[in-house]
Motif scaffolding. Sequence first.
Motif, PDB file in Angstrom:
ATOM      1  N   ALA A  22       0.795  -1.436  -0.174  1.00 33.74           N
ATOM      2  CA  ALA A  22      -0.184   0.045  -0.183  1.00 33.74           C
ATOM      3  C   ALA A  22       0.928   1.209   0.058  1.00 33.74           C
ATOM      4  N   GLY A  23       2.244   0.884   0.019  1.00 33.64           N
ATOM      5  CA  GLY A  23       2.891   2.239  -0.302  1.00 33.64           C
ATOM      6  C   GLY A  23       3.504   2.635   1.323  1.00 33.64           C
ATOM      7  N   ALA A  24       3.127   2.202   2.315  1.00 29.38           N
ATOM      8  CA  ALA A  24       3.741   2.662   3.717  1.00 29.38           C
ATOM      9  C   ALA A  24       5.055   1.863   4.214  1.00 29.38           C
ATOM     10  N   ARG A  25       5.659   2.871   4.876  1.00 27.98           N
ATOM     11  CA  ARG A  25       7.050   2.305   5.405  1.00 27.98           C
ATOM     12  C   ARG A  25       6.756   1.527   6.538  1.00 27.98           C
ATOM     13  N   VAL A  26       7.288   0.464   7.094  1.00 28.53           N
ATOM     14  CA  VAL A  26       7.310  -0.394   7.893  1.00 28.53           C
ATOM     15  C   VAL A  26       8.133  -0.585   8.468  1.00 28.53           C
ATOM     16  N   LEU A 179      -4.929   1.321   9.152  1.00 30.15           N
ATOM     17  CA  LEU A 179      -3.757   2.004   9.061  1.00 30.15           C
ATOM     18  C   LEU A 179      -2.918   2.770   7.914  1.00 30.15           C
ATOM     19  N   THR A 180      -3.684   2.738   6.603  1.00 27.98           N
ATOM     20  CA  THR A 180      -3.202   3.510   5.685  1.00 27.98           C
ATOM     21  C   THR A 180      -4.361   4.280   5.080  1.00 27.98           C
ATOM     22  N   THR A 181      -5.619   4.436   5.544  1.00 26.48           N
ATOM     23  CA  THR A 181      -6.777   5.312   5.220  1.00 26.48           C
ATOM     24  C   THR A 181      -7.580   5.914   5.990  1.00 26.48           C
TER      25      THR A 181
END
Length: 282
Positions: A22-26, A179-181
Amino acid sequence: MILVLGATGKVGRALVPALLDAGARVRALTRDPARARVDPRAEVVAGDLDVPADLPRLVDGVDKVFVLTSGHGRDGVTREAAIAREAARAGVAHLVKLSTTGVHFGQTDPISLAHAESEEAVRQAGPAWTVLRPGTFMDNRLAWRRSVVEFGTVHAPEDDPVSALVHARDIAAVAALVLTTPGHEGATYPLTGDEALTTGQQVEVLAAALGRPLEFVQEPEAAARERMLSFGWPRSAVDGVFDLKRQSAGNEGVVFDTVRTLLGRPALTFADWARENAHLFR
């Protein structure tokens, strides 16, 4: 940056790649990075939630935290409350706590009570919060593996409740979405599959995936307890499981449409899970 606790567990191992996709850094937490099988795109960090000195480093530069620990009872509450407090001090914006449907139904078994207390710690910490309450995991049926492989049988306690089992990958997909929206702050989501199955029906589904018959053996609670203890389970954990089963009778079969509503697709089925894991039962 999203910190994922329990990154190598049932949910975490699916959540990390879902967040990355989804493009997140983890940042993925593990006790032993050298042995952990974590998506190489993630930042893998070593840490111990039982060591307070580790916590500031783990949340440094983090915007959101997926709160999931391996502790049960008081251990889990202590760890999750500590990470929530440290996250608040570090300026984390959002905490997503993995709980259980037992809290939704007001159960008073030790597992549900501990999660209820942890939920409250997360809510009171300061950052925005979201709570995910999954029902029984399909992966729990891996406990059948030994008897299926060796004897072609599945043992379960008498009066095992009907269950709307949920796939860990669906839980991870919902967690990744939350967590991403935006728009999930302050929400509490119960999560189940779309169908409620008896234990006998689950055995039939697994047998179909394996292409061979399985014998379903219902056993008295005393025998089931002894079998679990023979696996090395602590007696307190066995007591907790049976207390949970008694209180969840009638609740485990309740189907929530949260997965379908949030993800815009049907929940994964137990047949899906059985086909994916058939190789483990051969």
